[in-house]
Each structure stands twice: as structure tokens, then as C-alpha cells.
Scaffold this active site. Structure first.
Site, mmCIF file in Angstrom:
data_model
loop_
_atom_site.group_PDB
_atom_site.id
_atom_site.type_symbol
_atom_site.label_atom_id
_atom_site.label_comp_id
_atom_site.label_asym_id
_atom_site.label_seq_id
_atom_site.Cartn_x
_atom_site.Cartn_y
_atom_site.Cartn_z
ATOM 1 N N CYS A 24 1.265 -1.461 -0.029
ATOM 2 C CA CYS A 24 -0.414 0.088 -0.602
ATOM 3 C C CYS A 24 0.732 1.112 -0.510
ATOM 4 O O CYS A 24 0.247 2.592 -0.165
ATOM 5 C CB CYS A 24 -0.941 0.516 1.466
ATOM 6 S SG CYS A 24 -2.435 -1.166 0.782
ATOM 7 N N ASN A 58 -1.594 -2.541 -7.235
ATOM 8 C CA ASN A 58 -1.342 -3.058 -6.133
ATOM 9 C C ASN A 58 -3.046 -3.450 -5.135
ATOM 10 O O ASN A 58 -3.298 -2.313 -4.617
ATOM 11 C CB ASN A 58 -0.247 -2.371 -4.978
ATOM 12 C CG ASN A 58 -0.099 -3.240 -3.750
ATOM 13 O OD1 ASN A 58 -0.207 -3.732 -3.630
ATOM 14 N ND2 ASN A 58 -1.338 -3.011 -2.463
ATOM 15 N N GLU A 59 -3.255 -4.357 -5.574
ATOM 16 C CA GLU A 59 -4.355 -5.270 -4.857
ATOM 17 C C GLU A 59 -5.824 -3.777 -4.903
ATOM 18 O O GLU A 59 -5.620 -3.515 -3.762
ATOM 19 C CB GLU A 59 -3.935 -5.633 -3.296
ATOM 20 C CG GLU A 59 -2.836 -6.202 -3.005
ATOM 21 C CD GLU A 59 -2.173 -6.845 -1.887
ATOM 22 O OE1 GLU A 59 -2.594 -5.816 -0.671
ATOM 23 O OE2 GLU A 59 -1.835 -8.031 -1.367
#
Length: 376
Positions: free
Chosen positions: A160, A296-297
Site C-alpha cells: 500500500c 497494488n491489490e
């Protein structure tokens, strides 16, 4: 001395990207600055350490001397040295000190002479014996443990951190290169401070030293869906939280150019703008970047899809040799972990051939009757 002898200031800083510094004046006796590091500073007998700091002498009398020492928990001096500052304006001074003992929980002590009128910034203590002997390098024992795993690739800057806590907090790679004093400090989504002393250049060097392929991860034009801080353009609840409607499409060209500039920094010749900056940092040869993570995710929303496709299409046009990697995001729906998003992404990737790699790893575990997927 009293607290009025030391204040933090941001007037005429060492660098505009790093504005705050310590201002000292009016001390009628010697003062001491102390730093105990993270859970104490560990030192080894016979090992040497670089100490450096920037000082601006504001006094009429030229020349300042600062005694520097590492003090063990029993109060004994393990090593010491003296910094001499000459001239006006910001000056960097560096010395090398050698430890006479091995000790844990030491503290760094800087003695500031009486009647000093000066500003101090960028205080640094760094082992000489780093991994592969790099200046501003990695801690040797940790890096050697990592090297023993023989990693095939290394992601950076990590989960994150890459897409950040809101649009204004998306990791900007350009703020992580150049002289340390010019780098932009950055709060991350977990609310701790990053000096970015380990930036993109050090990351590429680390991968080179490990024999691992670099896999930079850049935001897909949206911040983390868990963002909780407003950005500069926030005006309602939708734009204040989560993906915040993403980077405005009218600003995406500039954002994509930053991504292209990163590729040029890694692979460009020394005659290019960013290849020249890499060479200036001490690495004229290209780093051989082959993989680039976009996102990212991320929660797969229309906001994400529009921006991801925009970035992907430009990359495929400008740099078809770069392999695009994307990681998926799982959602919890009615107490069941759903695979729908991943399946949709996989089908889309196969049908469109837009994504060369999708990262998706997980384990299933059960705690107190709850079943969940843990991504690893």
C-alpha cells in the site's frame, strides 16, 4: 540549556523538499543532542561508522567544532570524533569513527559548544561495512539473509506504500532519488515516516547485488481503496475516501509520463534526460528493467479500469519490451471470500492479452469458526 535555545524552523532550509531543521542560538553553556535510534544503536568492536551532518554557522565568528560520540548503556564512550565546520552557508561535514567495544543500546551524542549560533540538518550515522560495501547501502546481516533466499525478483516500494493514502500520497519515485538532502520525506498509509534514504536508485542497486530482477510497482492512477485522508481536490464524501475518483483523467498524461521516465531512468542511455541522472548517481550502465507492476491489490472499479487501461496501452505502445504485472484484490461478501474479481481479471487477461502476469497468492485458514483467505 532551556528549550528556547533550540527550535525547529523552516526558513531558508537546506532544500525545499526537506524544509525542517534545528535552529540553535543563545546557549550560554554546552548543549547535547542525543538519539537512541530504534531500540538502541548496536555497534561492533573494530567496526567503523560514518557520521555526517549539515551545519549553517550564523555567528560572526567563523569556525565551529562539535564533539560526536557513541555512548554505551554503562555511560562509557565507545567511539568519538570531532566535526569542524568552516565558512558560511550550509556545509556538510563527515568523519569516520571506530568502535573500541561491542555494545547494544548505545546512543549517539552530539556536543554543541556554548554560544553557538547555527542551524543543523541531515544528521546521519551509517556503518562503513554495508552489504557489498555500498555507501548509503543495506545493513549487511539483513541483506545477506535476503541474498541467501536467492530471490528471482523484488517488488518495490511494497504494497500500500505504492498507491498511498489518497491521491496526494501516491508514491512519487522522482522524490526518492538524488542527493539525500533533496529527497521528499513521505508519510505512508500506516502513518509512519519515510526519509526515503532508500529510494529507487538504491532499490535498483539492491536488485543488482542480489541477482534479482527489479519489479517496481506504481499506482494504477488510483490510491488505496482504504484511503482515509482527503486530497487537495476533495469536495464531497466520494472524493474524500477510498479511491477518491482516481487521478483526474486530464492529469493522467503527466502521471503516465512519470512512469515512462522511470523506465528511462532504469534503461535509458546516458544521453537521455533520466539516464543521465542515473549516471550522475554513479551508475552509467542501464539496470535492465524488464517488469513493471501497475497497481497494488486494487479494488476493480470503473475508476480503476479506465486508468489502468490508459496506462497499459501507453506502455505497450512506447515500451512493448516491458512486461506488465498486476496484482488482484479480493472482497469479502456475505461472510464468504469471493473469487469473482480474480476470475474476471484472468479471463480478461487471456482474452485481450493485455496483461502478461497476474500475481495471486493466498492460504485458507480457520480461526474460531471463521474461514478466511490470507494473501501471502
Amino acid at each position: 540549556g532551556n528549550s528556547n535555545n533550540m527550535i525547529f524552523s523552516d526558513l531558508d532550509p537546506l532544500h525545499q523538499n526537506n524544509r525542517n531543521y534545528l535552529k540553535i542560538s543563545g546557549n550560554h553553556r554546552d548543549l547535547q543532542l542525543e538519539n537512541s535510534g530504534f531500540d538502541g544503536i548496536s555497534i561492533q568492536k573494530g567496526e567503523s561508522y560514518y557520521f555526517s551532518m549539515f551545519v549553517r554557522n550564523n555567528a560572526k565568528v567563523s569556525g565551529l567544532k562539535f564533539d560526536v560520540s557513541l555512548v554505551s548503556p554503562d555511560g562509557k564512550t565507545a567511539c568519538k570524533g570531532r566535526i569542524n565546520i568552516k565558512g558560511k552557508g550550509w556545509k556538510k561535514s563527515e568523519i569516520k569513527i571506530k568502535s573500541s567495544v561491542s555494545a547494544r543500546n548505545c546512543r549517539l551524542v552530539i556536543n554543541i559548544p556554548a554560544k553557538a549560533d547555527c542551524d543543523i540538518d541531515m544528521i546521519s550515522l551509517f556503518p562503513v561495512n554495508t552489504f557489498k560495501g555500498r555507501r548509503n547501502g543495506l545493513r549487511k546481516d539483513l541483506a545477506e539473509s535476503l541474498a541467501a533466499l536467492h530471490p528471482k525478483f523484488v517488488r518495490f516500494p511494497g504494497g500500500c506504500v505504492a498507491h498511498g493514502d489518497g491521491i496526494d500520497n501516491i508514491y512519487d519515485w522522482k522524490g526518492s532519488i538524488g542527493p539525500l538532502e533533496s529527497r521528499k520525506p513521505l508519510r505512508n498509509i500506516w502513518n509512519y515516516h519515510q526519509t526515503r534514504g532508500l529510494g529507487y536508485h538504491e532499490y535498483f542497486l539492491m536488485c543488482e547485488d542480489l541477482g534479482a530482477a527489479p519489479l517496481p510497482v506504481l499506482a494504477a492512477g488510483v490510491p488505496c481503496q482504504n484511503s482515509g485522508r482527503k486530497h487537495a481536490g476533495s469536495h464531497n464524501e466520494i472524493t474524500e475516501l477510498g479511491q477518491q475518483c482516481g487521478i483526474p483523467m486530464e492529469d493522467m498524461d503527466d502521471y503516465v509520463q512519470d512512469i515512462l521516465d522511470l523506465i528511462e531512468y532504469a534503461n535509458g542511455g546516458v544521453e537521455t534526460e533520466w539516464g543521465a541522472k542515473r549516471a550522475e548517481a554513479g551508475h552509467p550502465a542501464p539496470f535492465g528493467l524488464k517488469y513493471l507492476g501497475i497497481g497494488n491489490e486494487d479494488m476493480i472499479t470503473e475508476v480503476f479500469e479506465e486508468r489502468f487501461k490508459y496506462i497499459h496501452d501507453v506502455l505497450k505502445e512506447k515500451h512493448p519490451e516491458i512486461n506488465v504485472v498486476v496484482s488482484d484484490f479480493m472482497i469479502h461478501l456475505q461472510a464468504v471470500w469471493m473469487f469473482t474479481l480474480f476470475e474476471e481479471m484472468l479471463k480478461h487477461a487471456i482474452d485481450s492479452k493485455e496483461m502478461e502476469y497476474i500475481v495471486h497468492e493466498y492460504v485458507l485458514f480457520e480461526i474460531q469458526g471463521w474461514r478466511a483467505l490470507l494473501r501471502v
